[in-house]
Write a protein that holds these residues in place. Structure first.
Motif, PDB file in Angstrom:
ATOM      1  N   LEU B 428       0.878  -1.169   0.000  1.00 33.44           N
ATOM      2  CA  LEU B 428       0.000   0.000   0.000  1.00 33.44           C
ATOM      3  C   LEU B 428       0.912   1.216   0.000  1.00 33.44           C
ATOM      4  CD1 LEU B 428      -2.590  -0.999   2.772  1.00 33.44           C
ATOM      5  CD2 LEU B 428      -2.671  -1.515   0.336  1.00 33.44           C
ATOM      6  N   LYS B 429       0.574   2.229  -0.791  1.00 36.60           N
ATOM      7  CA  LYS B 429       1.504   3.335  -0.963  1.00 36.60           C
ATOM      8  C   LYS B 429       0.794   4.653  -1.231  1.00 36.60           C
ATOM      9  CE  LYS B 429       5.658   3.674  -3.416  1.00 36.60           C
ATOM     10  NZ  LYS B 429       6.443   4.008  -2.245  1.00 36.60           N
ATOM     11  N   TYR B 430       1.420   5.721  -0.779  1.00 31.94           N
ATOM     12  CA  TYR B 430       0.950   7.047  -1.167  1.00 31.94           C
ATOM     13  C   TYR B 430       1.675   7.447  -2.439  1.00 31.94           C
ATOM     14  CZ  TYR B 430      -0.863   7.960   3.561  1.00 31.94           C
ATOM     15  OH  TYR B 430      -1.545   7.931   4.727  1.00 31.94           O
ATOM     16  N   VAL B 431       0.970   8.068  -3.361  1.00 34.23           N
ATOM     17  CA  VAL B 431       1.658   8.703  -4.491  1.00 34.23           C
ATOM     18  C   VAL B 431       1.138  10.127  -4.630  1.00 34.23           C
ATOM     19  CG1 VAL B 431       2.396   6.800  -5.968  1.00 34.23           C
ATOM     20  CG2 VAL B 431       0.016   7.521  -6.015  1.00 34.23           C
ATOM     21  N   GLU B 432       2.068  11.010  -4.877  1.00 33.17           N
ATOM     22  CA  GLU B 432       1.666  12.390  -5.067  1.00 33.17           C
ATOM     23  C   GLU B 432       1.471  12.583  -6.551  1.00 33.17           C
ATOM     24  OE1 GLU B 432       4.440  15.074  -3.346  1.00 33.17           O
ATOM     25  OE2 GLU B 432       3.385  16.819  -4.142  1.00 33.17           O
ATOM     26  N   LEU B 433       0.287  12.955  -6.939  1.00 32.15           N
ATOM     27  CA  LEU B 433      -0.037  13.006  -8.356  1.00 32.15           C
ATOM     28  C   LEU B 433      -0.994  14.158  -8.590  1.00 32.15           C
ATOM     29  CD1 LEU B 433       0.720  11.188 -10.778  1.00 32.15           C
ATOM     30  CD2 LEU B 433      -1.384   9.923 -10.375  1.00 32.15           C
ATOM     31  N   GLY B 434      -0.559  15.042  -9.474  1.00 34.09           N
ATOM     32  CA  GLY B 434      -1.425  16.175  -9.815  1.00 34.09           C
ATOM     33  C   GLY B 434      -1.806  16.990  -8.603  1.00 34.09           C
ATOM     34  N   GLY B 435      -0.851  17.150  -7.695  1.00 34.47           N
ATOM     35  CA  GLY B 435      -1.104  17.960  -6.518  1.00 34.47           C
ATOM     36  C   GLY B 435      -1.979  17.282  -5.487  1.00 34.47           C
ATOM     37  N   GLN B 436      -2.165  15.978  -5.645  1.00 34.36           N
ATOM     38  CA  GLN B 436      -2.997  15.239  -4.697  1.00 34.36           C
ATOM     39  C   GLN B 436      -2.239  14.056  -4.128  1.00 34.36           C
ATOM     40  OE1 GLN B 436      -6.464  14.116  -6.985  1.00 34.36           O
ATOM     41  NE2 GLN B 436      -7.737  15.419  -5.687  1.00 34.36           N
ATOM     42  N   MET B 437      -2.588  13.685  -2.919  1.00 30.13           N
ATOM     43  CA  MET B 437      -2.101  12.447  -2.345  1.00 30.13           C
ATOM     44  C   MET B 437      -3.060  11.363  -2.758  1.00 30.13           C
ATOM     45  SD  MET B 437       0.686  12.100  -0.744  1.00 30.13           S
ATOM     46  CE  MET B 437       1.660  12.473   0.695  1.00 30.13           C
ATOM     47  N   ARG B 438      -2.593  10.423  -3.544  1.00 30.52           N
ATOM     48  CA  ARG B 438      -3.471   9.315  -3.932  1.00 30.52           C
ATOM     49  C   ARG B 438      -2.861   8.013  -3.444  1.00 30.52           C
ATOM     50  NH1 ARG B 438      -4.623  11.274  -9.995  1.00 30.52           N
ATOM     51  NH2 ARG B 438      -5.720   9.277 -10.218  1.00 30.52           N
ATOM     52  N   ARG B 439      -3.634   6.980  -3.470  1.00 32.11           N
ATOM     53  CA  ARG B 439      -3.152   5.737  -2.869  1.00 32.11           C
ATOM     54  C   ARG B 439      -3.101   4.594  -3.879  1.00 32.11           C
ATOM     55  NH1 ARG B 439      -5.683   5.639   3.189  1.00 32.11           N
ATOM     56  NH2 ARG B 439      -7.312   7.016   2.445  1.00 32.11           N
ATOM     57  N   LEU B 440      -2.036   3.817  -3.720  1.00 31.11           N
ATOM     58  CA  LEU B 440      -1.749   2.765  -4.677  1.00 31.11           C
ATOM     59  C   LEU B 440      -1.676   1.404  -3.978  1.00 31.11           C
ATOM     60  CD1 LEU B 440       1.182   2.976  -7.205  1.00 31.11           C
ATOM     61  CD2 LEU B 440       1.117   1.094  -5.596  1.00 31.11           C
ATOM     62  N   LEU B 441      -2.183   0.399  -4.637  1.00 33.98           N
ATOM     63  CA  LEU B 441      -2.081  -0.965  -4.097  1.00 33.98           C
ATOM     64  C   LEU B 441      -1.519  -1.863  -5.184  1.00 33.98           C
ATOM     65  CD1 LEU B 441      -4.715  -2.930  -2.087  1.00 33.98           C
ATOM     66  CD2 LEU B 441      -3.784  -3.942  -4.164  1.00 33.98           C
ATOM     67  N   SER B 442      -0.614  -2.730  -4.782  1.00 32.19           N
ATOM     68  CA  SER B 442      -0.077  -3.669  -5.749  1.00 32.19           C
ATOM     69  C   SER B 442       0.262  -4.991  -5.076  1.00 32.19           C
ATOM     70  CB  SER B 442       1.171  -3.077  -6.400  1.00 32.19           C
ATOM     71  OG  SER B 442       1.718  -4.018  -7.298  1.00 32.19           O
ATOM     72  N   VAL B 443       0.020  -6.077  -5.777  1.00 31.91           N
ATOM     73  CA  VAL B 443       0.408  -7.393  -5.255  1.00 31.91           C
ATOM     74  C   VAL B 443       1.821  -7.675  -5.733  1.00 31.91           C
ATOM     75  CG1 VAL B 443      -0.105  -9.863  -5.241  1.00 31.91           C
ATOM     76  CG2 VAL B 443      -1.983  -8.194  -5.291  1.00 31.91           C
ATOM     77  N   LEU B 444       2.750  -7.726  -4.817  1.00 37.30           N
ATOM     78  CA  LEU B 444       4.148  -7.922  -5.185  1.00 37.30           C
ATOM     79  C   LEU B 444       4.440  -9.385  -5.460  1.00 37.30           C
ATOM     80  CD1 LEU B 444       6.651  -6.035  -5.403  1.00 37.30           C
ATOM     81  CD2 LEU B 444       7.333  -6.956  -3.189  1.00 37.30           C
ATOM     82  N   LYS B 445       3.890 -10.238  -4.595  1.00 40.93           N
ATOM     83  CA  LYS B 445       4.077 -11.669  -4.894  1.00 40.93           C
ATOM     84  C   LYS B 445       2.931 -12.472  -4.309  1.00 40.93           C
ATOM     85  CE  LYS B 445       6.638 -13.705  -1.033  1.00 40.93           C
ATOM     86  NZ  LYS B 445       7.740 -14.508  -0.567  1.00 40.93           N
ATOM     87  N   GLN B 446       2.664 -13.587  -4.957  1.00 40.74           N
ATOM     88  CA  GLN B 446       1.742 -14.566  -4.389  1.00 40.74           C
ATOM     89  C   GLN B 446       2.333 -15.929  -4.679  1.00 40.74           C
ATOM     90  OE1 GLN B 446      -2.288 -14.900  -5.901  1.00 40.74           O
ATOM     91  NE2 GLN B 446      -2.994 -15.753  -3.963  1.00 40.74           N
ATOM     92  N   ARG B 447       2.726 -16.581  -3.617  1.00 44.89           N
ATOM     93  CA  ARG B 447       3.414 -17.864  -3.777  1.00 44.89           C
ATOM     94  C   ARG B 447       2.457 -18.909  -4.323  1.00 44.89           C
ATOM     95  NH1 ARG B 447       6.820 -19.185   1.371  1.00 44.89           N
ATOM     96  NH2 ARG B 447       8.232 -17.630   0.537  1.00 44.89           N
ATOM     97  N   GLY B 448       2.892 -19.571  -5.369  1.00 50.49           N
ATOM     98  CA  GLY B 448       2.126 -20.698  -5.908  1.00 50.49           C
ATOM     99  C   GLY B 448       0.915 -20.307  -6.718  1.00 50.49           C
ATOM    100  N   SER B 449       0.821 -19.044  -7.095  1.00 53.23           N
ATOM    101  CA  SER B 449      -0.361 -18.652  -7.858  1.00 53.23           C
ATOM    102  C   SER B 449      -0.039 -17.495  -8.785  1.00 53.23           C
ATOM    103  CB  SER B 449      -1.487 -18.238  -6.913  1.00 53.23           C
ATOM    104  OG  SER B 449      -2.540 -17.621  -7.620  1.00 53.23           O
ATOM    105  N   MET B 450      -0.837 -17.378  -9.842  1.00 47.98           N
ATOM    106  CA  MET B 450      -0.766 -16.206 -10.710  1.00 47.98           C
ATOM    107  C   MET B 450      -1.363 -15.030  -9.946  1.00 47.98           C
ATOM    108  SD  MET B 450       0.164 -17.079 -13.878  1.00 47.98           S
ATOM    109  CE  MET B 450      -0.694 -15.981 -15.021  1.00 47.98           C
ATOM    110  N   HIS B 451      -0.926 -13.838 -10.284  1.00 45.11           N
ATOM    111  CA  HIS B 451      -1.618 -12.657  -9.760  1.00 45.11           C
ATOM    112  C   HIS B 451      -1.434 -11.502 -10.729  1.00 45.11           C
ATOM    113  CE1 HIS B 451       2.071 -10.512  -8.488  1.00 45.11           C
ATOM    114  NE2 HIS B 451       2.544 -11.720  -8.263  1.00 45.11           N
ATOM    115  N   GLU B 452      -2.336 -10.542 -10.655  1.00 45.76           N
ATOM    116  CA  GLU B 452      -2.242  -9.360 -11.510  1.00 45.76           C
ATOM    117  C   GLU B 452      -1.104  -8.492 -11.014  1.00 45.76           C
ATOM    118  OE1 GLU B 452      -3.993  -8.816 -14.181  1.00 45.76           O
ATOM    119  OE2 GLU B 452      -5.365 -10.526 -13.923  1.00 45.76           O
ATOM    120  N   LYS B 453      -0.342  -7.936 -11.954  1.00 44.46           N
ATOM    121  CA  LYS B 453       0.822  -7.160 -11.537  1.00 44.46           C
ATOM    122  C   LYS B 453       0.608  -5.658 -11.672  1.00 44.46           C
ATOM    123  CE  LYS B 453       3.616 -11.147 -12.450  1.00 44.46           C
ATOM    124  NZ  LYS B 453       2.482 -12.029 -12.832  1.00 44.46           N
TER     125      LYS B 453
END
Lengths: 92, 508
Positions: B428-453
């Motif tokens: 989970l992450k904050y990103v500053e974008l267009g003068g706003q604090m927005r939030r980002l989520l990403s799945v970095l790894k999932q053992r034994g399974s496919m996941h969206e990157k």
């Protein structure tokens, strides 16, 4: 004349050390002690609970109960000089 | 074939586990340790529990403290040794030093000592004997040869009488010889070491280690030992079964969009790490996870270091969840403590007990960072690995959070041991974008399974909780914290504009 020395000799059965200690002590008392004394020989194998009181671990053990302070001498008492020293006796 | 050595239950929590059943029966076991390593309590507890829990009376031979001191000191553990003495279940052999010194005048042995022990054994019909500590004998008498011979005689006698004995001995220093005067060489085939060391944080750490049990299996690694108000307890590291249940079934995280990224949720019995800066939405993620389970009737354990129960209930109810109701019903076991309240081994035990007692299917811990702050690196690693191994063994799906110190920009996303000990990592992450604090989520790894990157944008709203909005499109360098919009056309110099200021990467 009042009893000056109260002694207890703890032994464990009829072992060589026990027999020697009794002989050696009698010898010392006969030759070195002018005053009256009382001596009690206690066999711990027969009366183990009696050893608790004087916290005896090693035997043979000679305890001088009186006069204070309490003195404890262990071994077969073959080192007679040490015994006399321990009992605080001077032989004249 | 050799007959399997039988053992007696020690009554010391955790010891029977590492010793595969207890103290070797009918033998003498030497417990050697430096001063303050817990030898006296260990041996006294062996006797006390033997009497009170297993109906085996005992004899305590004390060389250093008087029986009165032992009675007084063990009273603080809620033990009433004095009462047991009156009931003829516990007998003392008082070998503590007295004022009169021993003058040696000729040959002697420890016949009286042996006779007194045997007398005490007969008196209470003892099955157990504790001797604390034999090293003192060597200081009272001049000839170590006699003491060695007599201790050997004692051990043989006890064996003949089929008594189980713990004999303690002093160890001069932590490393080096097993015991002062080499007692282990002539009294026993069974040796336990009690360690007492300072860790890198200057805290005292006691552990116990079984050095050898002749002809019998045991663990060889050290187990932490703690002395608390109930006596000593060991906290052995849980052993994961290698033949673990294979990953097959997926369970929902409670967040629809996240389940999609994970291609259907997380695997049952997997451990997920949610990592992010303060305020990114880690606690709400754990609430989603726990509430999802609660709605399905799955029991769970929620460990919360960051908020009090009331804060947490309020927080949950703002998202429309009645967490309190589930806690009251016992579906959710809530632990709200200061992380300082327990030591790592105790926390592990508390969690393990709750999971086992309640047959919990989900565990969430918020946050690991609170523990990392107070534990040494080694303890922390042991805690995480131990917890993970335990949860896998009990088929529990878990979610752990980790607070990163940087609000924006590049951070070491996860500590190495955290990332290897966990199956899934979600950032989970904050990103500053267009003068706003927005939030980002990403799945970095999932053992034994496919996941969206993909990098997804999310928001936390009062009504819906954490909600995935969709991918950040046309923007790069999001993870570095200095995101910029990707140039779509070349040649339009004017169009080249920073959408983003340099991210200030500062500590919170």
């Amino acid at each position: 004349m009042a009893v000056k020395y109260v002694l207890k000799l703890y032994v464990t059965g009829q072992t060589t050390n026990s027999i020697k200690a009794i002989e050696n002590l009698k010898d010392i008392l006969k030759n070195g002690l002018k005053d009256l004394y009382s001596l009690k020989v206690i066999d711990i194998l027969k009366n183990p609970q009696l050893a608790e009181e004087d916290k005896i671990l090693a035997t043979p053990a000679l305890v001088r109960v009186l006069p204070p302070p309490v003195r404890k001498i262990i071994g077969d008492l073959s080192d007679k000089e040490k015994v006399l020293l321990g009992l605080d006796l001077t032989t004249e | 074939m050799a007959k399997k050595l039988s053992k007696v239950i020690s009554g010391i929590p955790g010891f029977d586990e590492i010793s595969h059943g207890g103290i070797p029966k009918g033998r003498t076991t030497l417990a050697s340790g430096t001063s303050g390593s817990g030898k006296t309590v260990f041996s006294a507890q062996f006797l006390y529990k033997g009497i009170t829990e297993y109906g085996e009376n005992g004899v305590f031979v004390t060389f250093e403290e008087t029986p009165q001191d032992i009675i007084k000191n063990t009273n603080s553990f809620g033990w009433y040794v004095g009462k047991l003495v009156k009931e003829n279940k516990w007998a003392f052999v008082d070998a503590s030093p007295d004022e009169a010194d021993n003058l040696e005048a000729g040959k002697y042995d420890l016949g009286a000592f042996l006779a007194r022990i045997e007398y005490a054994i007969k008196k209470v019909k003892a099955k157990r004997v504790a001797i604390d500590s034999v090293s003192a004998l060597f200081t009272h008498y001049q000839d170590p040869g006699i003491i060695r011979r007599e201790l050997y005689r004692l051990a043989s006698r006890l064996k003949k009488l089929n008594l189980t004995c713990i004999m303690t001995a002093e160890r001069p220093i932590e490393e080096g010889q097993i015991s002062r005067y080499g007692v282990e060489e002539f009294v026993s085939d069974n040796v336990i070491l009690l360690h007492n060391r300072l860790n890198e944080r200057g805290e005292r750490e006691r552990t116990i280690e079984i050095l050898k049990f002749r002809g019998s299996a045991h663990d060889s690694e050290e187990a932490p030992l703690l002395v608390d108000k109930a006596g000593v307890s060991l906290y052995p590291r849980p052993k994961p079964k290698l033949r673990g249940k294979g990953f097959s079934q997926k369970v929902s995280t409670g967040i629809e969009g996240l389940d999609e990224l994970l291609c259907g949720g997380v695997y049952r019995n997997s451990t997920s790490l949610i990592t992010g800066a303060s305020g990114t939405g880690k606690t709400v993620t754990t609430l989603h996870f726990i509430m999802e389970g609660a709605k399905l009737g799955e029991k769970s354990v929620l460990i919360e270091f960051e908020e009090s129960p009331d804060q947490l209930y309020r927080n949950a109810s703002s998202f429309g969840w009645d967490l309190k109701q589930y806690v009251d019903k016992g579906i959710v076991q809530l632990i709200c403590h200061y992380p300082e309240d327990f030591r790592a081994e105790q926390y592990l035990k508390v969690i393990q007990d709750l999971v086992v007692e309640n047959k919990a299917k989900r565990v969430a811990l918020d946050s690991l960072s609170a523990l990392q702050r107070i534990y040494s690196e080694e303890k922390f690693r042991e805690f995480v690995i131990g917890l993970n191994a335990f949860l896998k063994m009990h088929d529990v799906t878990s979610l752990l959070t980790n607070t990163t110190s940087q609000l924006l920009g590049v951070t070491a996303i996860t500590e190495t041991h955290l990332s290897t000990a966990t199956d899934n990592i979600i950032i989970l992450k904050y990103v500053e974008l267009g003068g706003q604090m927005r939030r980002l989520l990403s799945v970095l790894k999932q053992r034994g399974s496919m996941h969206e990157k993909e990098l997804m944008e999310f928001e936390v709203t009062p009504t819906k909780g954490l909600q995935i909005l969709g991918p950040f499109e046309g923007i790069e360098n999001l993870m570095s914290g200095s995101a910029r919009k990707i140039q779509l056309k070349f040649g339009e110099e004017d169009a080249e504009r920073d959408f983003i200021a340099e991210a200030a990467a500062g500590r919170i």
